[in-house]
Design an enzyme around this catalytic site. Structure first.
Site, short mmCIF file in Angstrom:
data_model
loop_
_atom_site.label_atom_id
_atom_site.label_comp_id
_atom_site.label_asym_id
_atom_site.label_seq_id
_atom_site.Cartn_x
_atom_site.Cartn_y
_atom_site.Cartn_z
N ASP A 93 0.85 -1.18 0.00
CA ASP A 93 0.00 0.00 0.00
C ASP A 93 0.89 1.24 0.00
O ASP A 93 2.10 1.15 0.14
CB ASP A 93 -0.98 -0.02 1.16
N ASP A 267 -8.04 -7.44 1.41
CA ASP A 267 -6.99 -7.63 2.42
C ASP A 267 -7.48 -7.10 3.75
O ASP A 267 -8.36 -6.23 3.79
CB ASP A 267 -5.71 -6.89 2.04
N CYS A 305 -12.89 -28.25 9.67
CA CYS A 305 -11.68 -27.67 9.08
C CYS A 305 -10.56 -28.71 9.05
O CYS A 305 -10.39 -29.47 10.01
CB CYS A 305 -11.25 -26.45 9.91
N CYS A 307 -7.24 -27.77 8.48
CA CYS A 307 -5.97 -27.06 8.55
C CYS A 307 -5.03 -27.76 9.53
O CYS A 307 -5.44 -28.63 10.30
CB CYS A 307 -6.18 -25.60 8.95
N CYS A 310 -6.25 -27.60 13.20
CA CYS A 310 -7.40 -28.43 13.54
C CYS A 310 -7.10 -29.93 13.41
O CYS A 310 -7.75 -30.74 14.07
CB CYS A 310 -8.59 -28.05 12.66
N HIS A 336 -4.97 -21.02 11.68
CA HIS A 336 -6.36 -21.43 11.43
C HIS A 336 -7.17 -20.32 10.77
O HIS A 336 -7.89 -20.55 9.80
CB HIS A 336 -7.05 -21.85 12.73
#
Length: 378
Positions: A93, A267, A305, A307, A310, A336
Site C-alpha cells: 500500500d 486484504d 476444518c 488445517c 485443527c 487457522h
C-alpha cells in the site's frame, strides 16, 4: 503491463466474477483474500506456512517499511521478495492510510502530508513522489497510488476537494513511477458514500489507464449496509478487464458480499489480529478459545476444518497456550484464521463456477449465524 487480468466467467445467479491476475511473481485466482504482512512478515507465520495454505499474494506496508528497516536496506537486499524469502506476489500500500490513521498531528498540502512518526515523534513528509520512490525500491508486484483517506463520516464539500486532490496525486504517482514494466500501479477510487464523487474519482483515474483499481475509504467505521450500497454503484464504474481491489476488508460476510458485487481482491489484518486475542473464525461462527468453557474441550477449533491446527491440536491445549501468552498458541490460531478465509474464498470461486454463489451465501450465513438476531460479528 506488469499486471494483467484474465476474465474467466460470471456467476449467472449473482453477477460475481471469476478471474485470474497475472504478476511478475506468479498468478492467482480471484476473488481472493490477501494476508497482511505489515513489516515484511505475516505475524507469527513463515512463508512456507503461507504457501501450504495456498496464499499466492500477500500485502506489506510502505509506511512501516520506510520507517523500519528503511527502503534502502530492502533494496540493497535485492528487494522485498528476497528480503523476506517470499517468491509469490506482493502488494504494497502507499502509506496513505497510516499517515491519516496513526498521526493526529498532520498537515495536508498540495505537495503532500507533513506528520509525525508514530514511534519517535520525528517530523516526516510523504508525497506521491516519495511513496513511489519507496515502493519502487521495495520491488513489490503491485504498488498503490498515494491518496488521501478521509474519515467517516465526512462532509460532501470536504470529500469533493479530497477526491480532486487524490486525482492530482494519482497523476503525479504515474509520472514518478520508475519501473512500470515490472511493477503495476493501482489507482484508488475515493468519494465516501456519495455516488457523484465516486463517479468523478473513477472517471479521473480510468482516464489515466492504471492496470488495476482499488476502492478506498470503506471499512473505516461505516455500517455494512452503507459499504454494500457504495459497492453496488462503485464497482460497475470500474473497467471489466482490470482487477478490482476492496481495501481493508476481511470479515467472512463482507468477503462474500464484496465478491457478489464484483470485487476481485481483499486484504485485512483482522484474521491475524483477532487470533492474537484467542478469537477464531469457524464454520459455525466466532469462537473465543481463551474462554473458560473450553478448558476441557478436546475437540479441534473447527470440526469441519482440515488445517494444520485443527488436524493436530485441541481447543483445551490452544486455550492453555493463549492464556499463558505462549507464542505457539498465537501461531496456531493465526494459521487457522488465515486458512479459514483462504478456504472460504476457494468455496466462493467454486460457487461462481457452478453459478450458485447466492445459494452459497445463504447457506454460509445460516450456518455461521449471521442471520440470527444480534449475531456477533468481528
Amino acid at each position: 503491463m506488469a499486471i494483467t487480468y484474465e476474465f474467466v466467467k460470471t456467476c449467472k445467479q449473482t453477477g460475481a466474477r471469476l478471474g485470474r491476475v497475472h504478476t511478475p511473481h506468479g498468478s492467482f485466482d480471484t476473488p481472493t483474500f490477501m494476508p497482511v504482512g505489515t513489516l515484511a512478515t505475516v505475524k507469527t507465520m513463515s512463508p512456507e506456512e503461507l504457501q501450504e495454505m495456498n496464499a499466492n499474494i500477500i500485502l506489506s506496508n510502505t509506511y512501516h517499511l520506510w520507517l523500519r528497516p528503511g527502503e534502502d536496506i530492502i533494496e540493497e537486499a535485492g528487494g522485498l521478495h528476497k528480503f523476506m524469502n517470499w517468491d509469490g506476489a506482493i502488494l504494497t500500500d502507499s502509506g496513505g492510510f497510516q499517515v491519516f490513521s496513526l498521526s493526529d498531528l498532520r498537515q495536508i498540502e498540495e505537495e503532500g502530508v507533513h506528520f509525525r512518526n508514530h514511534i519517535s515523534g520525528e517530523k516526516l513528509f510523504l508525497s506521491p513522489e516519495k511513496a513511489m520512490h519507496i515502493q519502487n525500491a521495495l520491488g513489490s508486484d503491485i504498488m498503490m497510488a498515494f491518496d488521501e483517506c478521509p474519515p467517516y463520516p465526512a462532509e460532501y464539500e470536504y470529500l469533493k476537494k479530497s477526491v480532486e486532490r487524490t486525482s492530482r496525486w494519482a497523476e503525479r504517482c504515474l509520472a514518478a513511477h520508475k519501473n512500470p514494466d515490472k511493477q503495476g500501479l493501482f489507482g484508488i477510487v475515493q468519494g465516501g458514500e456519495y455516488e457523484e464523487l465516486r463517479r468523478q474519482s473513477a472517471e479521473d483515474l480510468i482516464s489515466l489507464d492504471f492496470p488495476g483499481y482499488a476502492i478506498g475509504g470503506l471499512s473505516v467505521g461505516e455500517p455494512k449496509d452503507v459499504m454494500n450500497r457504495v459497492l453496488d454503484f462503485t464497482a460497475p464504474m470500474l473497467p471489466e478487464n482490470k482487477p478490482r481491489y476492496l481495501m481493508g476488508v476481511g470479515s467472512p460476510d463482507s468477503l462474500i458480499d464484496g465478491s457478489i458485487r464484483g470485487i476481485d481482491m481483499f486484504d485485512c489484518v483482522l484474521p491475524t489480529r483477532i487470533a492474537r486475542n484467542g478469537t477464531c473464525m469457524t464454520s459455525n461462527g466466532r469462537l473465543v478459545v481463551r474462554n473458560a468453557k473450553f478448558s476441557r474441550d478436546f475437540r479441534p477449533i473447527d470440526e469441519n476444518c482440515d488445517c494444520y491446527t485443527c488436524r493436530n491440536y485441541s481447543r483445551a491445549y490452544i486455550r492453555h497456550l493463549v492464556k499463558n501468552n505462549e507464542t505457539f498458541g498465537f501461531r496456531l490460531t493465526t494459521y487457522h484464521n488465515l486458512y479459514f478465509l483462504l478456504k472460504l474464498m476457494e468455496h466462493v470461486r467454486q460457487a461462481i463456477r457452478e453459478d450458485r454463489l447466492g445459494d452459497f451465501r445463504e447457506e454460509f450465513f445460516e450456518q455461521y449465524g449471521f442471520n440470527k438476531p444480534n449475531a456477533k460479528n468481528f
